[in-house]
Design a protein around this motif. Structure first.
Motif, PDB file in Angstrom:
ATOM      1  N   PHE A   1       0.812  -1.217   0.000  1.00 47.49           N
ATOM      2  CA  PHE A   1       0.000   0.000   0.000  1.00 47.49           C
ATOM      3  C   PHE A   1       0.848   1.270   0.000  1.00 47.49           C
ATOM      4  O   PHE A   1       0.569   2.212  -0.758  1.00 47.49           O
ATOM      5  CB  PHE A   1      -0.932  -0.009   1.218  1.00 47.49           C
ATOM      6  CG  PHE A   1      -1.690   1.270   1.401  1.00 47.49           C
ATOM      7  CD1 PHE A   1      -2.655   1.656   0.482  1.00 47.49           C
ATOM      8  CD2 PHE A   1      -1.422   2.106   2.483  1.00 47.49           C
ATOM      9  CE1 PHE A   1      -3.343   2.856   0.646  1.00 47.49           C
ATOM     10  CE2 PHE A   1      -2.109   3.302   2.650  1.00 47.49           C
ATOM     11  CZ  PHE A   1      -3.080   3.673   1.727  1.00 47.49           C
ATOM     12  N   GLY A   2       1.901   1.315   0.840  1.00 47.11           N
ATOM     13  CA  GLY A   2       2.702   2.535   0.949  1.00 47.11           C
ATOM     14  C   GLY A   2       3.346   2.939  -0.368  1.00 47.11           C
ATOM     15  O   GLY A   2       3.126   4.067  -0.864  1.00 47.11           O
ATOM     16  N   PRO A   3       4.148   2.080  -0.985  1.00 50.81           N
ATOM     17  CA  PRO A   3       4.766   2.441  -2.268  1.00 50.81           C
ATOM     18  C   PRO A   3       3.743   2.662  -3.384  1.00 50.81           C
ATOM     19  O   PRO A   3       3.932   3.525  -4.244  1.00 50.81           O
ATOM     20  CB  PRO A   3       5.662   1.238  -2.577  1.00 50.81           C
ATOM     21  CG  PRO A   3       5.946   0.626  -1.250  1.00 50.81           C
ATOM     22  CD  PRO A   3       4.695   0.824  -0.450  1.00 50.81           C
ATOM     23  N   PHE A   4       2.662   1.866  -3.385  1.00 51.74           N
ATOM     24  CA  PHE A   4       1.646   2.013  -4.433  1.00 51.74           C
ATOM     25  C   PHE A   4       0.995   3.395  -4.359  1.00 51.74           C
ATOM     26  O   PHE A   4       0.873   4.104  -5.372  1.00 51.74           O
ATOM     27  CB  PHE A   4       0.583   0.919  -4.275  1.00 51.74           C
ATOM     28  CG  PHE A   4      -0.523   0.993  -5.286  1.00 51.74           C
ATOM     29  CD1 PHE A   4      -0.301   0.620  -6.599  1.00 51.74           C
ATOM     30  CD2 PHE A   4      -1.790   1.430  -4.919  1.00 51.74           C
ATOM     31  CE1 PHE A   4      -1.326   0.683  -7.547  1.00 51.74           C
ATOM     32  CE2 PHE A   4      -2.815   1.488  -5.848  1.00 51.74           C
ATOM     33  CZ  PHE A   4      -2.583   1.112  -7.169  1.00 51.74           C
ATOM     34  N   ALA A   5       0.598   3.801  -3.153  1.00 54.19           N
ATOM     35  CA  ALA A   5      -0.030   5.116  -2.986  1.00 54.19           C
ATOM     36  C   ALA A   5       0.958   6.236  -3.291  1.00 54.19           C
ATOM     37  O   ALA A   5       0.610   7.219  -3.973  1.00 54.19           O
ATOM     38  CB  ALA A   5      -0.564   5.255  -1.553  1.00 54.19           C
ATOM     39  N   ALA A   6       2.190   6.100  -2.807  1.00 52.58           N
ATOM     40  CA  ALA A   6       3.197   7.128  -3.065  1.00 52.58           C
ATOM     41  C   ALA A   6       3.477   7.260  -4.560  1.00 52.58           C
ATOM     42  O   ALA A   6       3.573   8.375  -5.095  1.00 52.58           O
ATOM     43  CB  ALA A   6       4.489   6.794  -2.310  1.00 52.58           C
ATOM     44  N   GLY A   7       3.609   6.135  -5.240  1.00 52.09           N
ATOM     45  CA  GLY A   7       3.875   6.175  -6.681  1.00 52.09           C
ATOM     46  C   GLY A   7       2.749   6.830  -7.456  1.00 52.09           C
ATOM     47  O   GLY A   7       2.981   7.634  -8.374  1.00 52.09           O
ATOM     48  N   LEU A   8       1.486   6.497  -7.107  1.00 51.28           N
ATOM     49  CA  LEU A   8       0.344   7.118  -7.788  1.00 51.28           C
ATOM     50  C   LEU A   8       0.330   8.634  -7.588  1.00 51.28           C
ATOM     51  O   LEU A   8       0.097   9.392  -8.537  1.00 51.28           O
ATOM     52  CB  LEU A   8      -0.956   6.522  -7.257  1.00 51.28           C
ATOM     53  CG  LEU A   8      -1.381   5.142  -7.785  1.00 51.28           C
ATOM     54  CD1 LEU A   8      -2.685   4.725  -7.130  1.00 51.28           C
ATOM     55  CD2 LEU A   8      -1.529   5.154  -9.299  1.00 51.28           C
ATOM     56  N   LEU A   9       0.569   9.066  -6.356  1.00 52.41           N
ATOM     57  CA  LEU A   9       0.544  10.509  -6.075  1.00 52.41           C
ATOM     58  C   LEU A   9       1.684  11.238  -6.786  1.00 52.41           C
ATOM     59  O   LEU A   9       1.487  12.331  -7.318  1.00 52.41           O
ATOM     60  CB  LEU A   9       0.614  10.744  -4.566  1.00 52.41           C
ATOM     61  CG  LEU A   9      -0.629  10.314  -3.777  1.00 52.41           C
ATOM     62  CD1 LEU A   9      -0.383  10.398  -2.283  1.00 52.41           C
ATOM     63  CD2 LEU A   9      -1.832  11.177  -4.166  1.00 52.41           C
ATOM     64  N   ILE A  10       2.867  10.655  -6.807  1.00 54.34           N
ATOM     65  CA  ILE A  10       4.004  11.294  -7.477  1.00 54.34           C
ATOM     66  C   ILE A  10       3.738  11.437  -8.975  1.00 54.34           C
ATOM     67  O   ILE A  10       4.067  12.453  -9.600  1.00 54.34           O
ATOM     68  CB  ILE A  10       5.293  10.489  -7.221  1.00 54.34           C
ATOM     69  CG1 ILE A  10       5.709  10.617  -5.755  1.00 54.34           C
ATOM     70  CG2 ILE A  10       6.430  10.965  -8.128  1.00 54.34           C
ATOM     71  CD1 ILE A  10       6.804   9.659  -5.334  1.00 54.34           C
ATOM     72  N   ASP A  11       3.107  10.437  -9.559  1.00 53.38           N
ATOM     73  CA  ASP A  11       2.864  10.467 -11.007  1.00 53.38           C
ATOM     74  C   ASP A  11       1.655  11.306 -11.408  1.00 53.38           C
ATOM     75  O   ASP A  11       1.632  11.863 -12.506  1.00 53.38           O
ATOM     76  CB  ASP A  11       2.663   9.041 -11.531  1.00 53.38           C
ATOM     77  CG  ASP A  11       3.975   8.292 -11.705  1.00 53.38           C
ATOM     78  OD1 ASP A  11       5.035   8.941 -11.708  1.00 53.38           O
ATOM     79  OD2 ASP A  11       3.934   7.052 -11.811  1.00 53.38           O
ATOM     80  N   HIS A  12       0.644  11.417 -10.513  1.00 51.67           N
ATOM     81  CA  HIS A  12      -0.631  11.992 -10.960  1.00 51.67           C
ATOM     82  C   HIS A  12      -1.132  13.171 -10.131  1.00 51.67           C
ATOM     83  O   HIS A  12      -2.107  13.822 -10.549  1.00 51.67           O
ATOM     84  CB  HIS A  12      -1.715  10.904 -10.967  1.00 51.67           C
ATOM     85  CG  HIS A  12      -1.381   9.743 -11.847  1.00 51.67           C
ATOM     86  ND1 HIS A  12      -1.337   9.834 -13.220  1.00 51.67           N
ATOM     87  CD2 HIS A  12      -1.070   8.457 -11.545  1.00 51.67           C
ATOM     88  CE1 HIS A  12      -1.021   8.653 -13.740  1.00 51.67           C
ATOM     89  NE2 HIS A  12      -0.854   7.798 -12.743  1.00 51.67           N
ATOM     90  N   ALA A  13      -0.536  13.463  -8.965  1.00 54.85           N
ATOM     91  CA  ALA A  13      -1.091  14.516  -8.112  1.00 54.85           C
ATOM     92  C   ALA A  13      -0.625  15.912  -8.504  1.00 54.85           C
ATOM     93  O   ALA A  13      -1.255  16.903  -8.114  1.00 54.85           O
ATOM     94  CB  ALA A  13      -0.728  14.264  -6.646  1.00 54.85           C
TER      95      ALA A  13
ATOM     96  N   SER B   1       0.964  18.945 -11.422  1.00 53.41           N
ATOM     97  CA  SER B   1       0.659  19.437 -12.769  1.00 53.41           C
ATOM     98  C   SER B   1       1.294  18.542 -13.815  1.00 53.41           C
ATOM     99  O   SER B   1       0.724  18.284 -14.878  1.00 53.41           O
ATOM    100  CB  SER B   1       1.157  20.885 -12.926  1.00 53.41           C
ATOM    101  OG  SER B   1       0.565  21.710 -11.946  1.00 53.41           O
ATOM    102  N   THR B   2       2.520  18.086 -13.520  1.00 46.92           N
ATOM    103  CA  THR B   2       3.199  17.100 -14.356  1.00 46.92           C
ATOM    104  C   THR B   2       3.740  16.003 -13.445  1.00 46.92           C
ATOM    105  O   THR B   2       3.889  16.207 -12.236  1.00 46.92           O
ATOM    106  CB  THR B   2       4.370  17.731 -15.137  1.00 46.92           C
ATOM    107  OG1 THR B   2       5.307  18.299 -14.212  1.00 46.92           O
ATOM    108  CG2 THR B   2       3.882  18.811 -16.096  1.00 46.92           C
TER     109      THR B   2
END
Length: 393
Positions: free
Chosen positions: A144-156, A158-159
């Motif tokens: 969960f930790g890396p998955f959530a962090a990766g999603l936020l870094i890629d999509h949260a 502007s780029t």
């Protein structure tokens, strides 16, 4: 211990452990983006385990004295501050401090929760069952930790990977320790044991004078080495066999999934088998797999071995924790848990260096066989494991 209370504590550990696991992904990526090299990133990653080596014993003693909530409050505070630091000051020194704080908080949480759950369990069967369920938490958090962090870094942002994305990622991770505290807060403290009276010369190392504790620690170290050698050598072996990165990743993923699945099945198995039987079976399976693994070239066959190894090694930790609580005096259980955690983390730092040196001397396949030979020599130690009720019988 009720199922609802155990569920809350498992969720609490997932929250706090996921904070560390998420930062362990985000901080190195941010450091690389800022131009830091591989050596700096290696130091940063090592810091997550470093505090657990040095603070495990003091944390264990503190938990023995104060129970669950006070150590958890300190761990939650450390993890919260550790997640906020790179948000407020996104620089490499802040990331290093964050690694130390969240790594130490995770270690203290493991000790506090394991001690509480072990003391709240009623009877050896429930002891095995609760540790089987609790062992699922790190696997869930590491997903969960890396998955959530990766999603936020890629999509949260502007780029993908911009400063805003990292800020949102660290802010989200900082909320997880607070959720952990909300889950722990309603828990009732386990009944207090007789206070520990430590004479001036008494130290945690005195626990090693107990033959059964020493034997159990050695057996746990062997299994931990087997886990580490698989994680370290499999990518090298796969590269040697010409396998692609996705195939190697799938093999490692199969191992992790099997280790998590067997822990879900252990509560049922725990009512029918003793700790020694489970650990001995695991040891024999690992011996067979390590003998065969280096000879295989087909990825499907290697995948089958990886899954079988995951089932074998994933079953061990809950059984070790159950036996440790049975053979250790109640007022020193936190200390014993700290000594175990310190030993395992120190081994995880040192053994990869040794594996690398061995691989250069005797080849990658030889490392599997050397570790297998160590486990074969150590098998009599597994046969000698006895819980107190077995000794009385």
């Amino acid at each position: 211990m009720s199922g609802a209370e155990l569920g809350r504590l498992i969720a609490a550990q997932v929250c706090l452990h996921a904070t560390m696991a998420g930062i362990r992904l985000a901080a190195p990526l941010l450091a690389l983006q800022q131009g830091h090299g591989a050596a700096s990133v290696g130091v940063l990653i090592a810091l997550f385990a470093l505090t657990q080596v040095f603070l495990a014993l003091p944390a264990g003693r503190y938990v023995d004295r104060h129970g669950l909530k006070r150590p958890m409050a300190m761990a939650v505070t450390a993890a919260f501050v550790g997640a906020l630091l790179p948000l407020l000051w996104p620089a490499f020194p802040a990331m290093c401090v964050s690694a130390l704080l969240t790594g130490g908080a995770t270690g203290a949480t493991v000790i506090a929760l394991q001690r509480h759950v072990g003391r709240a369990a009623q009877g050896t069967a429930q002891l095995r069952q609760v540790f089987s369920w609790l062992a699922i938490a790190p696997a869930g958090a590491n997903f969960f930790g890396p998955f959530a962090a990766g999603l936020l870094i890629d999509h949260a942002g502007s780029t993908a990977g911009d400063a805003r994305a990292y800020a949102i990622c660290f802010a989200f991770l900082a909320t997880l320790p607070l959720a952990c505290w909300m889950l722990v807060r309603p828990t009732r403290e386990a009944p207090s044991a007789a206070p520990a009276v430590h004479a001036p010369g008494t130290r945690a190392w005195d626990l090693l004078r107990e033959p059964m504790f020493r034997r159990l620690l050695f057996v746990n170290w062997m299994q931990s080495c087997s886990w580490d050698v698989h994680a370290f050598v499999l990518p090298l072996l796969g590269h040697e066999r010409g396998l692609g990165a996705s195939v190697i990743g799938t093999l490692l993923g199969g191992f992790a999934i099997a280790a998590a699945l067997v822990r879900m099945l252990l509560p049922v198995l725990a009512a029918r088998a003793t700790e020694r039987q489970v650990i001995l079976t695991s040891n024999l399976v690992v011996l067979a797999v390590f003998a065969l693994y280096p000879l295989l070239r087909d990825p499907w066959a290697m995948g089958a071995c990886s899954v079988l190894l995951g089932f074998a090694l994933g079953a061990v930790q809950p059984m070790v924790m159950s036996m440790l609580h049975q053979i250790t005096p109640h007022h020193r259980q936190g200390e014993a848990l700290g000594l175990r955690l310190m030993t395992i983390n120190a081994s995880s730092v040192v053994m990869p260096l040794l594996f690398g040196s061995l691989g250069a001397l005797i080849g990658v396949a030889g490392v599997f066989w050397v570790v297998g030979a160590v486990m074969a020599v150590g098998t009599p130690a597994v046969r000698g494991l006895q819980a107190p009720d077995e000794q009385r019988g």
